[in-house]
Enzyme design. Structure first.
Site, PDB file in Angstrom:
ATOM      1  CG  ASP A 114      -2.114  -0.961   0.923  1.00 47.07           C
ATOM      2  OD1 ASP A 114      -2.612  -0.972  -0.211  1.00 47.07           O
ATOM      3  OD2 ASP A 114      -2.510  -1.687   1.850  1.00 47.07           O
ATOM      4  CG  ASP A 179      -7.908  -3.562  -2.118  1.00 44.42           C
ATOM      5  OD1 ASP A 179      -8.389  -4.544  -2.710  1.00 44.42           O
ATOM      6  OD2 ASP A 179      -8.256  -3.232  -0.983  1.00 44.42           O
TER       7      ASP A 179
HETATM    8  N1  GLY Z   1      -7.310  -1.377   0.684  1.00 43.02           N
HETATM    9  C1  GLY Z   1      -8.077  -1.862   1.754  1.00 43.02           C
HETATM   10  C2  GLY Z   1      -9.507  -1.560   1.659  1.00 43.02           C
HETATM   11  O1  GLY Z   1     -10.024  -1.165   0.644  1.00 43.02           O
HETATM   12  O2  GLY Z   1     -10.177  -1.732   2.667  1.00 43.02           O
END
Ligand code: GLY
Length: 399
Positions: A114, A179
């Site tokens: 992330d 994601d």
């Molecule tokens: N990237 C984690 C979420 O969307 O909760």
């Protein structure tokens, strides 16, 4: 005459950013609200003497503040950057810089994917608005760190590690979540800054394999694809935050729409635009999409219409639609009209908080993860961030 006024407004320089001209009352009112609401949070943080980073509300109603390593750490600084840009309020500049620079260590975060969310929302906006060359180094180092998670066999970036936490209990080898599409923006950015195409190639490889494996024929997507690290084959198609493996988790759908839109922007490859449109069409044509266009947290949740909405999915989709509407696409204006309708809903009392309430977050009613019993029907800083970004994009189109 109107053109002259617009020219004069756009031409006023405040600090490093051009003061934005806002001619639409809806946008102006929302920016004023954000200035007041986020302003109260900034005042609280500044009075604390610490650099706090608000994410959401805890069960006891107090604000949860995160550290730099949390995947959501870039969003509050990013919202302050958008607010600075939209309001032209110069006192926001040193605050945005301070909250951004507090995250610099994140450029070395090698244990999750992330880093793209974190660095692009904070340093990406900081570079765009200040042109401070030092921020380029942070972005490039972060992209190098993210690249260490690229797995040659699958041709994808590994999202999560599987050696600890709840991820270690799922039997996965190399989980890749939808994601992850959002983190590709960091790689494209690093190639533009350095001319080194290795970042770009990793991003394209990831986007291509994800397109091949992560989508169903109807345009909905799986949350998690688990790859075999030795052969690169798919081991599992699962969910983590959706209702079921075969369901359509709305925020995942939002990440897909936004992620493939940015891939088209960065590559010009038409297949990514088609993928973004297909993922959006799934949501748009879904028989259970509510009249106000704020999705349920999962479009296959069993108790619809008595299921929670997810405002974070809505704001991310709205922001992506504003960008889609500027691309070479049939009926481009309909994408903006859809986003405009979403924004009207989001800014209504049903979803937008009252001044001084909601922990000083802008929007209510997001969902973090129902399967993990975490952050259910709460404000989330990424819902606010994409709302601010959507306001900015809408404003740019209405000049
Ligand atoms: N990237 C984690 C979420 O969307 O909760």
């Amino acid at each position: 005459m109107k053109g002259l006024v617009a020219f004069l407004c756009i031409s006023v320089l405040t600090g490093c950013v051009k003061k934005t001209s806002i001619e639409n009352d809806f946008i102006r009112e929302n920016v004023e609200f954000a200035q007041a609401q986020i302003g109260q949070e900034i005042e609280y943080i500044e009075n604390s003497g610490k650099v706090l980073n608000p994410v959401t509300l805890k069960k006891d109603g107090s604000v949860y503040y995160c550290s730099y390593s949390d995947w959501r750490s870039g969003f509050f600084p990013g919202s302050v950057w958008y607010l600075y840009e939209l309001s032209g309020e110069e006192t926001l500049l040193p605050v945005a810089i301070k909250y951004t620079e507090a995250l610099e260590e994140a450029k070395k975060l090698f244990w999750h994917h992330d880093i793209g969310f974190i660095i692009e929302a904070s340093f990406g906006n900081a570079l765009r608005l200040t042109n401070n060359k030092r921020y380029e180094e942070v972005i490039v180092e972060a992209a190098q760190t993210l690249s260490t998670r690229f797995r040659e066999q699958s041709g994808t970036i590994q999202s999560w590690n599987v050696d600890k936490g709840w991820q270690s209990e799922r039997g996965w080898e190399c989980p890749v979540i939808i994601d992850n599409m959002m983190n590709l923006e960091l790689l494209f950015h690093a190639t533009k800054l350095t001319g080194d195409s290795s970042f770009y190639k990793i991003a394209v490889s990831h986007a291509d394999r994800t397109m091949q494996e992560q989508f169903r024929p109807d345009g909905s997507c799986y949350h998690v694809i688990d790859y075999d690290l030795t052969t690169g084959e798919v081991r599992n198609r699962h969910t983590a935050q959706g209702y079921a493996h075969e369901s359509a988790w709305s925020r995942g759908q939002a990440w897909a729409i936004y992620g493939y839109t940015l891939c088209y922007r960065e590559t010009g490859d038409r297949k990514y635009l088609d993928m973004a449109v297909k993922a959006f069409d799934f949501m748009k044509n879904h028989p259970d999409m509510p009249e106000d266009l704020i999705p349920y947290w999962d479009m296959d949740a069993p108790e619809i219409p008595n299921e929670l909405r997810d405002v974070s999915a809505a704001t991310c989709i709205a922001s992506a639609l504003y960008e889609l509407s500027t691309m070479h696409i049939d009926n481009a204006a309909t994408y903006k009209a859809y986003a405009d309708k979403m924004m009207l809903s989001l800014a209504s009392p049903a979803y937008r908080a009252k001044l001084g309430e909601n922990g000083h977050f802008l929007l209510m009613h997001s969902v973090g993860s129902i399967p993990h019993n975490a952050e259910i029907d709460v404000p989330l800083n990424y819902a606010d961030y994409y709302f601010m970004e959507a306001l900015k994009r809408k404003n740019e189109q209405e000049q």
